[in-house]
Design a protein around this motif. Structure first.
Motif, PDB file in Angstrom:
ATOM      1  N   ILE A 297      74.683  -7.142  -0.695  1.00 30.99           N
ATOM      2  CA  ILE A 297      73.784  -6.858   0.215  1.00 30.99           C
ATOM      3  C   ILE A 297      73.412  -5.392  -0.083  1.00 30.99           C
ATOM      4  CG2 ILE A 297      73.011  -5.812   2.567  1.00 30.99           C
ATOM      5  CD1 ILE A 297      74.618  -8.543   3.662  1.00 30.99           C
ATOM      6  N   ARG A 298      74.355  -4.352  -0.312  1.00 33.81           N
ATOM      7  CA  ARG A 298      74.101  -2.942  -0.752  1.00 33.81           C
ATOM      8  C   ARG A 298      73.185  -3.023  -2.121  1.00 33.81           C
ATOM      9  NH1 ARG A 298      75.446   2.071   0.551  1.00 33.81           N
ATOM     10  NH2 ARG A 298      75.504   3.599  -1.134  1.00 33.81           N
ATOM     11  N   THR A 299      73.836  -3.620  -2.910  1.00 39.08           N
ATOM     12  CA  THR A 299      73.069  -3.651  -4.413  1.00 39.08           C
ATOM     13  C   THR A 299      71.703  -3.859  -4.337  1.00 39.08           C
ATOM     14  OG1 THR A 299      75.083  -3.894  -5.503  1.00 39.08           O
ATOM     15  CG2 THR A 299      73.155  -4.768  -6.635  1.00 39.08           C
ATOM     16  N   LEU A 300      71.368  -5.120  -3.641  1.00 41.55           N
ATOM     17  CA  LEU A 300      69.957  -5.564  -3.550  1.00 41.55           C
ATOM     18  C   LEU A 300      69.285  -4.570  -2.741  1.00 41.55           C
ATOM     19  CD1 LEU A 300      68.027  -7.950  -3.616  1.00 41.55           C
ATOM     20  CD2 LEU A 300      68.617  -8.753  -1.397  1.00 41.55           C
ATOM     21  N   ASP A 301      69.724  -3.946  -1.674  1.00 44.45           N
ATOM     22  CA  ASP A 301      69.066  -2.756  -1.033  1.00 44.45           C
ATOM     23  C   ASP A 301      68.520  -1.522  -1.932  1.00 44.45           C
ATOM     24  OD1 ASP A 301      68.097  -1.067   0.983  1.00 44.45           O
ATOM     25  OD2 ASP A 301      69.748  -0.704   1.851  1.00 44.45           O
ATOM     26  N   ILE A 302      69.385  -1.220  -2.678  1.00 46.94           N
ATOM     27  CA  ILE A 302      69.398  -0.040  -3.646  1.00 46.94           C
ATOM     28  C   ILE A 302      68.500  -0.558  -4.907  1.00 46.94           C
ATOM     29  CG2 ILE A 302      70.682   1.309  -5.503  1.00 46.94           C
ATOM     30  CD1 ILE A 302      73.074   1.024  -3.895  1.00 46.94           C
ATOM     31  N   PHE A 303      68.530  -1.506  -5.139  1.00 47.70           N
ATOM     32  CA  PHE A 303      67.429  -2.184  -6.207  1.00 47.70           C
ATOM     33  C   PHE A 303      66.109  -2.196  -5.530  1.00 47.70           C
ATOM     34  CE2 PHE A 303      65.332  -5.702  -8.265  1.00 47.70           C
ATOM     35  CZ  PHE A 303      65.373  -5.189  -9.605  1.00 47.70           C
ATOM     36  N   LEU A 304      65.873  -2.749  -4.725  1.00 47.20           N
ATOM     37  CA  LEU A 304      64.432  -2.904  -4.118  1.00 47.20           C
ATOM     38  C   LEU A 304      63.828  -1.489  -3.578  1.00 47.20           C
ATOM     39  CD1 LEU A 304      64.780  -6.315  -2.022  1.00 47.20           C
ATOM     40  CD2 LEU A 304      63.844  -5.866  -4.373  1.00 47.20           C
ATOM     41  N   THR A 305      64.942  -1.028  -3.045  1.00 45.95           N
ATOM     42  CA  THR A 305      64.554   0.403  -2.472  1.00 45.95           C
ATOM     43  C   THR A 305      64.119   1.291  -3.840  1.00 45.95           C
ATOM     44  OG1 THR A 305      66.006   0.575  -0.491  1.00 45.95           O
ATOM     45  CG2 THR A 305      65.190   2.597  -1.118  1.00 45.95           C
ATOM     46  N   GLY A 306      64.853   1.142  -4.879  1.00 47.27           N
ATOM     47  CA  GLY A 306      64.244   1.807  -6.105  1.00 47.27           C
ATOM     48  C   GLY A 306      63.098   1.723  -6.526  1.00 47.27           C
ATOM     49  N   LEU A 307      62.802   0.245  -6.383  1.00 43.46           N
ATOM     50  CA  LEU A 307      61.240  -0.218  -6.954  1.00 43.46           C
ATOM     51  C   LEU A 307      60.294   0.301  -5.910  1.00 43.46           C
ATOM     52  CD1 LEU A 307      61.978  -3.979  -7.968  1.00 43.46           C
ATOM     53  CD2 LEU A 307      61.567  -2.028  -9.159  1.00 43.46           C
ATOM     54  N   MET A 308      60.666   0.205  -4.937  1.00 46.20           N
ATOM     55  CA  MET A 308      59.623   0.719  -3.735  1.00 46.20           C
ATOM     56  C   MET A 308      59.487   2.332  -4.119  1.00 46.20           C
ATOM     57  SD  MET A 308      58.535  -1.690  -1.950  1.00 46.20           S
ATOM     58  CE  MET A 308      57.478  -0.653  -0.772  1.00 46.20           C
ATOM     59  N   GLU A 309      60.459   3.172  -4.317  1.00 46.80           N
ATOM     60  CA  GLU A 309      60.377   4.552  -4.615  1.00 46.80           C
ATOM     61  C   GLU A 309      59.577   4.774  -5.849  1.00 46.80           C
ATOM     62  OE1 GLU A 309      61.142   6.918  -2.618  1.00 46.80           O
ATOM     63  OE2 GLU A 309      61.495   5.387  -1.156  1.00 46.80           O
ATOM     64  N   ALA A 310      59.442   3.863  -6.712  1.00 47.73           N
ATOM     65  CA  ALA A 310      58.927   3.789  -8.129  1.00 47.73           C
ATOM     66  C   ALA A 310      57.522   3.597  -8.137  1.00 47.73           C
ATOM     67  CB  ALA A 310      59.771   3.257  -9.095  1.00 47.73           C
ATOM     68  N   GLY A 311      57.157   2.987  -6.882  1.00 52.59           N
ATOM     69  CA  GLY A 311      55.631   2.490  -6.748  1.00 52.59           C
ATOM     70  C   GLY A 311      55.394   1.289  -6.453  1.00 52.59           C
ATOM     71  N   GLY A 312      56.490   0.410  -6.115  1.00 49.57           N
ATOM     72  CA  GLY A 312      56.383  -0.805  -5.358  1.00 49.57           C
ATOM     73  C   GLY A 312      57.105  -1.717  -5.873  1.00 49.57           C
TER      74      GLY A 312
END
Length: 432
Positions: free
Chosen positions: A166-181
Motif C-alpha cells: 500500500i505504501r509503495t503504491l501511494d508513493i508511486f501514484l503521489t509521485g506521478l501526481m506531483e510530476a504533472g498527473g
C-alpha cells in the motif's frame, strides 16, 4: 392494394404482452449493460515486460531494444539464418517478418513495462525506488520515450506485505501526481490475489487516493494476477476469478496468468512448469470465460528458459518461446509476459507471423461481408467482429499497415472499429 401499401399480417398477441415482457426484463437489460460492456476498444499490448524496481532506469526501454537487436546480430543476422531456418517460417514470410521485427525493436521495443516491486524486487530502499520509478515514468511520457503502457507491480494484499504494498503504491501514484498527473498509459498490477475481498480492498485503496487527489471516481484501474489455485476455484466450487471481476467494480483491466506461482501451487514439478501444461490451460480457460464480454482482457504468462549462451542454445530457447507464443495466440491470449531482452525478437516474430499469415484471408472475408458479395463462407456479424478485431490488433502492433489493409478490404480504420465493436443486440442481426 394501392402502390406503396403493405399487406397487413395477422398476429395473436396483444401489444401489451410485449410491453409487459420488456418491463419484466428491464433489470436484466441493465445488468447486461453493466456487467458485460464488451471490449474497451483500446490497444492491447502484445506483452508485458517486468523490470525489478531497483534496476529500472531512464534507459531501460532503449537498453532492452538494443540488447534484443544485438542478439539478432549475433545469432540471426539475416532472415534466412533466423526466422526461416530457426523458427520454420516460409521464405516468403521470413523477410517481411524479420524486417518488421528489426524496425519494431528500433522504434518501440517494449509495448508494456511493469516496474516490479514484488517477486523480482531485491532492493533495500523501496520508498526511494518507488519515488524514482514515478519520476522516471513521468519524464518518459513527457519526453516521448515511454512505452505505450507503463506502471508498477506492487506487493500483494496478504498480511505479511500488505502495508508495504500500500505504501509503495501511494508513493508511486503521489509521485506521478506531483510530476504533472497520471499518464493515460498507466497500468497497475495486483499480484497473488486469492480472495475477492482482496480486490475489494484494492478498489477501496484507489477510491481513497482519487478522493485525496481530487481525481475523477474510477480513474485508476488495475490488473489482477492469477497465481493461486484458490483464485480459479473456491472451496464451494464456484469460479473465484468471476467474483474478482465483479468485486473490481469496473476497475479491472486484465487478468494475468502467473505461470510459475500457479504451477507450484498445484504441485507441478519445476521441470514441467510451463504455459502449455494442462493445469495452465485449465486455469486460462476459466479466466477467459469469466472475462468474456466484461471488458477485462486475459494475458498468458511467461517462459523462464532464457535465450542466452552459444547460438545453438539461443536458437533452442527461441524456438520454444516462439512456439509458446503462437500457441497462445491461436487460443486468443493476445498478450504474454517476457522476462529477458532476448525474448522480444521471438515475441514480435510470432505475433507478426500470426497476423501476416492470416491477413489476406481475413481481409478478403471482411470485404465480402462489408460489400454483401457472399463467397464460399457465410459470415455473420459476430464473425465480422472477430475478423476486424484481428486486423486491428495486427495494425496496433505493427504487423500490418493501414494501406495494405485498405487495399484488400476497402475499409478505413474507423470502418474496422465499427465492425469490431457492435452493441450486443447488433450481433444477432444478420448483415448488420
Amino acid at each position: 392494394m394501392g402502390q406503396g401499401q403493405q399487406e397487413q399480417v395477422a398476429t395473436s398477441l396483444a401489444g401489451a404482452v410485449s410491453e409487459e415482457i420488456s418491463a419484466s426484463l428491464a433489470p436484466v437489460d441493465a445488468e447486461l449493460e453493466r456487467r458485460y460492456p464488451g471490449d474497451p476498444g483500446t490497444r492491447q499490448p502484445v506483452h508485458t515486460v517486468y523490470v525489478p524496481g531497483d534496476a529500472f532506469a531512464a534507459d531501460t526501454i532503449r537498453s532492452w531494444g538494443d540488447r534484443a537487436l544485438a542478439a539478432l546480430d549475433e545469432h540471426a543476422p539475416d532472415a534466412a539464418a533466423s526466422f526461416a531456418a530457426v523458427l520454420g517460417l516460409s521464405d516468403e514470410l521470413a523477410e517481411p517478418v524479420y524486417s518488421r521485427v528489426r524496425a519494431k525493436l528500433e522504434r518501440e521495443p517494449i509495448e508494456d513495462l511493469r516496474v516490479d516491486f514484488e517477486d523480482g524486487y531485491q532492493g533495500k530502499e523501496e520508498d526511494q525506488d518507488a519515488a524514482r520509478a514515478a519520476r522516471l515514468i513521468a519524464e518518459a511520457y513527457e519526453n516521448g520515450t515511454a512505452a505505450p503502457y507503463m506502471g508498477i507491480r506492487m506487493k500483494c494484499m496478504e498480511t505479511a506485505v500488505r502495508d508495504r504494498g500500500i505504501r509503495t503504491l501511494d508513493i508511486f501514484l503521489t509521485g506521478l501526481m506531483e510530476a504533472g498527473g497520471l499518464p493515460e498509459g498507466l497500468v497497475l498490477t495486483l499480484p497473488k490475489v486469492t480472495y475477492a475481498e482482496q480486490v475489494t480492498a484494492m478498489v477501496r485503496l484507489l477510491e481513497e487516493f482519487e478522493k485525496a487527489r481530487g481525481l475523477e471516481a474510477g480513474r485508476i484501474g488495475f490488473e489482477i494476477q492469477i497465481e493461486t489455485s484458490q483464485s480459479i476455484l473456491a472451496t464451494d466450487g464456484t469460479a473465484t476469478v468471476a467474483r474478482m471481476i465483479q468485486a473490481a467494480e469496473g476497475r479491472a483491466t486484465g487478468l494475468h496468468y502467473g505461470t510459475f506461482d500457479y504451477s507450484a501451487c498445484l504441485g507441478v514439478s519445476a521441470a514441467y512448469q510451463a504455459s502449455d501444461h494442462p493445469a495452465a490451460d485449465h486455469a486460462k480457460a476459466i479466466m477467459q470465460v469469466a472475462a468474456a464480454g466484461t471488458g477485462v482482457r486475459v494475458s498468458d504468462g511467461s517462459t523462464n528458459v532464457l535465450p542466452v549462451g552459444p547460438t545453438a542454445k539461443v536458437h533452442d530457447a527461441w524456438r520454444l518461446h516462439y512456439g509458446l507464443t503462437r500457441r497462445a495466440l491461436s487460443r486468443a491470449y493476445y498478450q504474454g509476459w517476457d522476462m529477458h531482452p532476448g525474448h522480444i525478437p521471438t515475441r514480435y516474430a510470432a505475433v507478426f507471423a500470426f497476423y501476416r499469415e492470416g491477413f489476406e484471408q481475413a481481409a478478403a472475408r471482411l470485404a465480402r461481408y462489408a460489400n454483401h458479395t457472399g463467397g464460399d463462407v457465410m459470415d455473420e456479424p459476430a464473425t465480422a467482429k472477430a475478423l476486424s478485431g484481428y486486423l486491428l490488433r495486427g495494425l496496433d502492433c505493427g504487423a500490418l499497415d493501414i494501406a495494405e489493409v485498405a487495399r484488400v478490404t476497402g475499409l478505413t480504420r474507423a470502418d474496422l472499429e465499427g465492425f469490431a465493436a457492435p452493441r450486443r443486440g447488433d450481433l444477432t442481426i444478420s448483415g448488420k
